[in-house]
Each structure stands twice: as structure tokens, then as C-alpha cells.
Design an enzyme around this catalytic site. Structure first.
Site, short mmCIF file in Angstrom:
data_model
loop_
_atom_site.label_atom_id
_atom_site.label_comp_id
_atom_site.label_asym_id
_atom_site.label_seq_id
_atom_site.Cartn_x
_atom_site.Cartn_y
_atom_site.Cartn_z
N SER A 178 0.84 -1.19 0.00
CA SER A 178 0.00 0.00 0.00
C SER A 178 0.88 1.25 0.00
O SER A 178 1.69 1.44 -0.91
CB SER A 178 -0.95 -0.04 1.20
OG SER A 178 -1.93 0.95 1.10
N GLU A 277 -9.43 -3.70 -6.63
CA GLU A 277 -8.88 -2.66 -5.75
C GLU A 277 -8.93 -1.27 -6.38
O GLU A 277 -8.81 -1.11 -7.60
CB GLU A 277 -7.43 -2.98 -5.41
CG GLU A 277 -7.24 -4.12 -4.44
CD GLU A 277 -5.86 -4.10 -3.85
OE1 GLU A 277 -5.52 -3.11 -3.18
OE2 GLU A 277 -5.10 -5.06 -4.07
N HIS A 307 -7.58 -5.26 -0.52
CA HIS A 307 -6.36 -4.48 -0.44
C HIS A 307 -5.39 -5.11 0.56
O HIS A 307 -5.74 -5.34 1.72
CB HIS A 307 -6.71 -3.06 -0.01
CG HIS A 307 -5.57 -2.11 -0.02
ND1 HIS A 307 -4.93 -1.70 -1.17
CD2 HIS A 307 -4.94 -1.47 1.00
CE1 HIS A 307 -3.98 -0.85 -0.87
NE2 HIS A 307 -3.95 -0.69 0.44
#
Length: 352
Positions: A178, A277, A307
Site C-alpha cells: 500500500s 482494488e 487491499h
């Protein structure tokens, strides 16, 4: 970006010559579906509320505190490390065979705002086991007290620390998820900018790479992300602008879209992302830009995974498979043959 469809086995298509492979991972287990549904009715609504006032004094340290109550990873040792401006820890799985010679620099996710060593200790231990190497888990400085560039500095400090401990660059891989995926790219670019030798490889899980909201949000027909409402993305950008306008000193660079950076000289890269996502466009565009920059890259698109599903390694079978893929990539990029190829690539880039 075109890619193959499938229902049983991974499908592979080669794009941009031999530099980019796109691999569809069509498996979608009941546990993965359960996790997705749980996030849709719990975390996603909370993020929607947060997006209306991202600069409010939210308890951003709560998740890290709660994660600190979890038991230490089984079959792994954890050793605290102090970097110049942040804490870190060395994690070694007992089954890892190359902890004295191979290392991974790991940068956790959490929108530069939440998470830390506690939240990602379990994943780091799993990656140590699958890759066979030591993992340096970096608890970098975060917003709202620090701009994104401070996190990049801390990642670079972690890389220098690994070099000082005797880990050669050709046996180090930089990884993150991320926002940590953003940092994996940003830190590796900083490594090159500092005149240091590049690491052997780079791993980005559900990476944020593009700060342009139009390229991410204005795509009709996209499925709904199980975790992030679109409003959360705009709220995140407002927070980044707020923090950097208040805290960023003149000597540091503001956060920027890494898909627009000069990516030449980056090492072979593995990108993993879920098919639904919000950051899927980031992953696809980054993979394409890397290939155009003569960087070898594999983009794995995991069907309907949430995610950073890899964090759920104890729950979701696809997470276990994905971490095994990371381990194989790390072992391959740090092999002797791959290192010789890397030397030839760096010489070619340097002659341009």
C-alpha cells in the site's frame, strides 16, 4: 491494459516485449469472500466518515496499539533496531536459511498515517520464512506529524543500515504494501539518487504509485473496492497537501506520482494487486511505465482479493500463496545468475 481471463489456473500474457508479464490469479476462496464482505460492512463505512474530516485528531495510533497485544510470531525471532529517526526490528524465521547473507527491507502500509511494526510483524515473519532471508521491518515516521519525505529518509536509512551490517546490495530486496509500496519505489529511487548500488529486487503489494485522482477515479465500469470508498482517496490527498504545506522544509521534495518519475535503473520488480482494488490502475500503470523504462516487471492480478490481502496470511489461502510467490521472486532475484544480469543492466543504463 489488456490481460487474460481464467477460471482455474494462473494465466500469463507478455506485454511490452519481454519486460512485462501480467499474470491473472483467478482463485477466489470462500475465506477470501468472507474477508471482503466483512471489510465492506465495517472498515469501509468508517473510512467514508473519516474522508469528510481527514485532518481531525483521529486516534491514528489505536490500530498499532491494539496490534501490540498480539502474540509474537511463532517460529521467528524479533530483535529491536534503532535507526537515526525511527525504530525498526530484525525478524528472522527459524526456517530461513540465508539470514546472515540475504535481507529484505520492509516498509509497512497504512496511508502514511496508521500501522507500524506491530501490525506488520506477522507478515514480515512470513516473508522471512518464504524468502529465507532476514527482514528489516521499518517503523518510519508518519503523518500528520511528518511529511511523506521523512518516511523516504527512514527507508533509505534502513537500507544504509543493512549495508553497514554486511548485507551486499545484490542480496537485498526492498518491499512494501500500500503506502509502503509507494515507499518501496521511492526509497529505491532515493538509493539510486544517493549514488548507492541498487538492491537486487523490488516487491510492491497493492502499491499506491499515482497521486493523480483523475487517472484513478474516473474509470467507468470499475468494480467497487471492498475497502476504500472513492471519497477516502480524495480525503487522503487533502491530508497529504495539508501536512506537506505545513511541515515540508525547503530541502525535501513533496510527495509526487511515482508513475511519472524516471524509473530507469530500478531492479526487477514484482507487483501484486487485487482485481477490484482502488489502486489497480496504479499497479497497471506503474507496471507499464517500468517496462517502458527497460525494467523487468511481473504484475500479478489476484481475482477479487482485498487491499493487501497478504496480511491475512493466517486466514486466506490466497495470501499464503502470494507470500510464497514473493519468496520465489526474492530467491530468484538474489541468485548468482540474476546478479550478473543486473550488473549488465546497470552498465547499460549508465552508458545512456
Amino acid at each position: 491494459m489488456g490481460r487474460t481471463k481464467g477460471a482455474a489456473a494462473p494465466q500469463v500474457v507478455s506485454l511490452a516485449g519481454d519486460k512485462l508479464r501480467v499474470v491473472d490469479k483467478p482463485r477466489h476462496s470462500k475465506r477470501a469472500a468472507l474477508l471482503s464482505n466483512a471489510l465492506r460492512v465495517s472498515v469501509k463505512p468508517a473510512l467514508s466518515v473519516w474522508s469528510y474530516a481527514p485532518g481531525a485528531p483521529w486516534p491514528t495510533g489505536l490500530l498499532e496499539s491494539v496490534a501490540g497485544l498480539l502474540p509474537a510470531p511463532r517460529h521467528a525471532t524479533v530483535e529491536p533496531v534503532t535507526l537515526p529517526d525511527c525504530d525498526a526490528e530484525l525478524i528472522r524465521a527459524r526456517s530461513a536459511a540465508h539470514t546472515d547473507t540475504h535481507a529484505m527491507l520492509y516498509l509497512h502500509g497504512g496511508a502514511f498515517l496508521v500501522g507500524g511494526l506491530n501490525t506488520h510483524r506477522g507478515l514480515a515473519a512470513r516473508l522471512s520464512a518464504t524468502s529465507g532471508c532476514t527482514v528489516l521491518n521499518v517503523g518510519y515516521r508518519m503523518m500528520p506529524e511528518h511529511p511523506v519525505s521523512s518516511a523516504v529518509e527512514d527507508g533509505l536509512a534502513g537500507y544504509r543500515w543493512l549495508l553497514e551490517q554486511g548485507y551486499p546490495p545484490e542480496r537485498i530486496v526492498v518491499a512494501g504494501d500500500s503506502a509502503g509500496g509507494y515507499l518501496a519505489f521511492a526509497v529505491t529511487l532515493a538509493i539510486l539518487g544517493a549514488g548507492l548500488e541498487a538492491p537486487a529486487g523490488l516487491v510492491a503489494m497493492s502499491p499506491l504509485t499515482d497521486l493523480d485522482p483523475e487517472r484513478k477515479l474516473d474509470q467507468p465500469g470499475r468494480p467497487s473496492c471492498a475497502l476504500f470508498p472513492r471519497s477516502a482517496w480524495r480525503g487522503f490527498l487533502r491530508l497529504v497537501d495539508l501536512v506537506e504545506s505545513e511541515l515540508l522544509p525547503d530541502l525535501l521534495q513533496p510527495a509526487s506520482s511515482l508513475v511519472d518519475a524516471d524509473l530507469r535503473g530500478l531492479p526487477p520488480t514484482l507487483i501484486q494487486v487485487g482485481s477490484d482494488e482502488l489502486v489497480l490502475p496504479d499497479a497497471e500503470l506503474m507496471a507499464s511505465r517500468l517496462a517502458r523504462s527497460d525494467v523487468e516487471v511481473e504484475l500479478q492480478i489476484w481475482e477479487k482479493q482485498v487491499h493487501v490481502f497478504q496480511v491475512a496470511v493466517d486466514l486466506v489461502p490466497e495470501a499464503r500463496e502470494a507470500t510464497r510467490e514473493v519468496g520465489r521472486f526474492v530467491r530468484r532475484t538474489t541468485s548468482a545468475d540474476q546478479r550478473r544480469q543486473a550488473v549488465r543492466r546497470r552498465r547499460a543504463v549508465g552508458s545512456v
